[in-house]
Write an enzyme that holds these catalytic residues in place. Structure first.
Site, short mmCIF file in Angstrom:
data_model
loop_
_atom_site.label_atom_id
_atom_site.label_comp_id
_atom_site.label_asym_id
_atom_site.label_seq_id
_atom_site.Cartn_x
_atom_site.Cartn_y
_atom_site.Cartn_z
N ASP A 208 0.84 -1.19 0.00
CA ASP A 208 0.00 0.00 0.00
C ASP A 208 0.89 1.25 0.00
OD1 ASP A 208 -2.37 1.73 0.54
OD2 ASP A 208 -3.32 -0.19 1.01
N HIS A 283 -3.95 6.37 2.81
CA HIS A 283 -4.60 5.13 2.38
C HIS A 283 -4.04 3.90 3.08
CE1 HIS A 283 -5.72 1.91 -0.52
NE2 HIS A 283 -6.75 2.70 -0.81
N SER A 623 -11.18 -0.67 -1.47
CA SER A 623 -9.95 -0.65 -0.67
C SER A 623 -10.24 -0.83 0.80
CB SER A 623 -9.21 0.67 -0.86
OG SER A 623 -8.44 0.67 -2.02
#
Length: 850
Positions: A208, A283, A623
């Site tokens: 990620d 994220h 996600s």
């Protein structure tokens, strides 16, 4: 990003531009950067000075695979032969799946040998020529990433040692309440011994955007019970200026970053993108804490308290492999390096909230460096979870293709933060916003920002309506503007031409509301404009007669309609190739909470500007769904340490539910515009096997297992695949007629039913001896029979189920059914049936087998 935003389209390959300069990276090495590390195992340097230059207009990054098998095959062979060269953990016991746990994933001699062969071949191929080797892959695939010209790529592709040469491609990144919604506190966590031990001993690897190591969700001192780093994990923690020593601990056990491919393109900014595992986007921090964040962390945003957060497996360990960056996304060469390293380090689960920017070209979507490296990860016993993508609701939009990858779509859960705007004509408009309401029943004048800022009013008690244009401003900037003119509150409305854009509930320190619906925005504007009193001659506004009040949105409400498949969640059927031929593989595998998910946020995170500077953020996307399943898989792995990846996937799939909270079928949103007004019952191509059931997955009763050799036979059954299979795996294809429907998956999908098809599913009992009865529902236009209809199965034993499907009509429309298995001890399993095209008369299949 896979969080909801305007999608990036296309597969961009940028020309590499080389700069003769140093970029600061910490790789703990003293040897010159152009030399091979002494142990031959670490990635080659990610930024170096090249003596000489390559043609700037023709240089690009290529991923090269070699014919020699990678280390995982070598180690697997040693294990099979019982060689003393393989080190096992404390227990070598086998369960009924015949899997061992915690054998060493490192064989330095063989890996060093592979790297020496790679370097030797490069020197011979490019004698006297300039090139830059970026990475050595050796554990899951034997190969490397190299910066060369197209002529050099053609030259190296002709080498007898080389299997495949592929141009690098781009990729993109795809809670306080969801543990309760999934029933963890009273269910799965209780079975594991409570949140204090749920997931302990399991390492989840995240590919990620990195992590914020200072966040309390990743601290190891909040619990009174210290827990050791698992013995089977051997990863390291990179130390850099912005990721200093001590960033890792017994919770965050490993952290690395990979950016070589991006650097060669001249687009990597070491300051902006952080040449370290530090998350400058948000994220990666969000996904890691969703899966394995600490239990009971207070969620305080914009001064408001929204409960306490927990990951699905709060005692699991986290290892971070940063390969995505906020300013440009990422590239396959870096992602493959991250996956290869994660597997070698010994992670138990890999969570990928990333997808390619377009479908892979070639014989089949399954043949690309990322999916093929993940196939070998499965061979190493690693469960792989991937986001389905945010390109729904159109069919065939799924961006995770392979049967060995567990693909997760996004659903809503039952918690809703909603506030309302009450207009002077008593119309009530719903909105989003994590903000307080105005005082009591007082109604305040409405004044548009364009009018207020042109000094057409100076009333300090007015509530301003500020027109907010996506991409041109930020909500925080608008709030500051409202504060500067002493507004009581603020209203954001959506421009009528904007559809399909999901707004995250936004924290506001003053009363505020966002009207997300263009239709509602029209109603609001009509009321506002009709309330203005203007001078007849000059048209100047002389009085603002519109009034409104805001009802606060800080308190959560709970819906009875959850779960539902979100419109942006990518859908099946699974495209087998770039021509959109359907595969006999069900995708997605299931759905999990992905909409409006509270989770940790990086202190430097800018992915969602409305949460910049906050410790938590509420964002949406597949996600967010994938790490939910990664965390739940950790609970299964903890209870069944010898489960294969397919067994974990089976436990999750067969126990999923196809019904909502009130017992009605799960619904799926079908449109971008007004999605809740465009819903119909979800099919397996929307939700896979259904909505994840965390507690039931820990006690599935029966499992369906598939292994590496089964997947290999499936790949060999694809027309023209033999050379590609050899290139990626080193295996020569034998005669294979296996289709995707023949794999022992917890689903049956048939893209073309030509008169009839017989498939077999083999179940293994992991529980007590039990009697099962079998029932089924047939897809429309299909006859179905299953045998046996009843069976007894002892613990550790296996039972074949023979499913015969016959076409009763000609049709090209997909239809769906299912098989139910019901045990007398309470176990219930569901296997979805999906048939697309049906043909009554015998026809010649165009899909040949090798």
């Amino acid at each position: 990003m896979e969080t909801q935003r305007t999608p990036v389209t296309g597969w961009t390959v940028r020309r590499a531009k080389l700069f003769l300069r140093w970029i600061g990276f910490s790789h703990r090495r003293s040897s010159p950067p152009w030399e091979e590390p002494s142990d031959g195992l670490h990635p080659t340097p990610q930024a170096i000075i090249i003596p000489g230059s390559l043609c700037q207009e023709d240089a690009a990054v290529y991923i090269v695979t070699m014919k020699q098998p990678p280390a995982v095959h070598y180690i697997d062979e040693l294990k099979r032969l019982g060689s003393s060269g393989v080190s096992y953990g404390g227990s070598e016991s086998f369960n009924i799946l015949n899997k061992t746990r915690n054998y060493s994933r490192t064989n330095t001699n063989y890996s060093s040998y592979l790297i020496r062969l790679q370097n030797s071949m490069l020197r011979r191929a490019f004698k006297g020529e300039r090139y830059l080797k970026l990475y050595s892959y050796h554990y899951l695939i034997n190969g490397f990433a190299v910066l060369i010209t197209s002529q050099q790529a053609e030259k190296i592709s002709r080498r007898h040692e080389v299997a495949n040469v592929l141009l690098d491609f781009s990729v993109r990144t795809a809670t306080t309440h969801t543990p309760e919604f999934l029933g963890l506190p009273q269910g799965a966590w209780v079975q594991e011994g409570g949140p204090e031990v749920a997931g302990e001993g399991i390492v989840i690897g995240f590919i990620d955007t990195g992590i914020d190591p200072t966040h309390p969700s990743f601290s190891d001192y909040l619990s009174v019970n210290r827990y050791p780093i698992p013995r089977h994990f051997s990863g390291i923690c990179e130390v850099t200026k912005d990721f200093p020593a001590g960033s890792c601990n017994r919770k965050l056990v490993g952290a690395r970053h990979f950016a070589a491919s991006a650097i060669t393109r001249g687009i990597f900014n070491a300051t902006l993108d952080h040449a370290s595992p530090l998350d400058g986007d948000g994220h990666g921090t969000h996904t890691a804490s969703t899966a394995a964040g600490n239990h009971g962390i207070p969620v305080v945003v914009s001064g408001h308290h929204f409960g306490n957060a927990s990951g699905m497996a709060p005692r699991a360990h986290i290892a971070v492999y940063k390969a995505l960056y906020k300013s440009f996304g990422g590239f396959a060469a870096d992602v493959v390096a991250a996956i290869d390293q994660a597997a070698q380090d010994g992670v138990d689960i890999i969570s990928l909230s990333i997808t390619p920017n377009r479908r892979p070209l070639g014989v089949a979507t399954f043949f690309n460096p990322i999916d093929m490296s993940l196939l070998n990860a499965v061979k190493a016993g690693i469960f792989v979870v991937q986001a389905a993508g945010n390109t729904g609701p159109s069919p065939k939009s799924v961006s995770s293709f392979s049967p060995w990858i567990f693909t997760v779509g996004a659903s809503a859960h039952d918690r809703i933060y909603s506030n309302h705007l009450v207009l002077g004509n008593n119309l009530k408009i719903s909105g989003v916003g994590l903000a307080p309401g105005t005082d009591g029943d007082l109604m305040y004048p409405l004044i548009a920002a364009t009018h207020a800022l042109t000094n057409e009013t100076t009333d300090a008690n007015d509530i301003y309506s500020i027109r907010f244009v996506l991409g041109l401003s930020s909500i925080k900037q608008a709030l500051q503007s409202a504060k500067n003119v002493s507004a009581v509150g603020v209203i954001f409305y959506m421009d009528p031409f904007v559809i399909g854009f999901q707004l995250n509930p936004t924290p506001m320190h003053i009363p505020g509301l966002i009207i997300p619906s263009p239709d509602d925005s029209k109603i609001f504007l009509k009321y506002y404009n009709s309330s203005l009193m203007r001078d007849v001659d000059s048209k100047t506004i002389i009085k603002f007669r519109g009034v409104a009040k805001i009802l606060g949105g800080l308190k959560a409400n709970y819906s009875i309609s959850a779960p539902k498949v979100m419109y942006y969640s990518a859908r099946g059927p699974d495209p087998e190739d770039n021509s959109l031929v359907d595969a006999d593989i069900l995708k997605p595998n299931l759905i999990a909470p992905g909409n409006f998910i509270w989770s940790a946020w990086s202190s430097l995170g800018t992915d969602s500007a409305e949460f910049q500077g906050e410790k938590f953020a509420m964002i949406s996307g597949t996600s967010m769904a994938a790490p939910h399943v990664a965390g739940l898989a950790a609970l299964i792995k903890q209870k069944y340490p010898n489960f294969s990846p397919s067994a974990i996937g089976s436990a999750l799939s067969t126990t999923a539910t196809v019904y909502g909270k009130q017992g009605s079928p799960i619904m799926a949103q079908r449109a971008y515009s007004n999605p809740d007004s465009n819903m119909s019952p979800a099919t397996p191509f929307d939700m896979g096997s259904g909505f994840v059931n965390a507690t039931a997955a820990l006690n599935p009763g029966l499992i369906l297992d598939s292994g590496y050799n089964n997947f290999l036979s499936f790949l060999c059954g694809i027309n023209g695949s033999a050379p590609v299979v050899l290139n990626y795996t080193g295996h020569n294809c034998k005669m294979s007629t296996m289709m995707g429907s023949d794999l022992n998956l917890p689903s049956v999908t048939i893209s073309l039913l030509n008169q009839s098809r017989t498939v077999v599913r083999r179940v293994t009992n992991i529980a007590n001896d039990e009697h099962y009865s079998v029932s089924w529902s047939a897809p429309y236009g299909v006859s179905v029979s299953v045998s046996p209809t009843r069976f007894f199965i002892a613990n550790g034993q296996q039972q074949n189920l023979t499913v015969v499907l016959g076409s009763t009509m000609n049709s090209t429309s997909a239809s769906f059914g299912g098989i139910g298995l019901y045990g007398n001890l309470g176990h219930k399993l569901f296997i979805p049936l999906s048939v697309i095209s049906k043909t009554k008369q015998k026809t010649t299949l165009t899909r040949k087998r090798c």
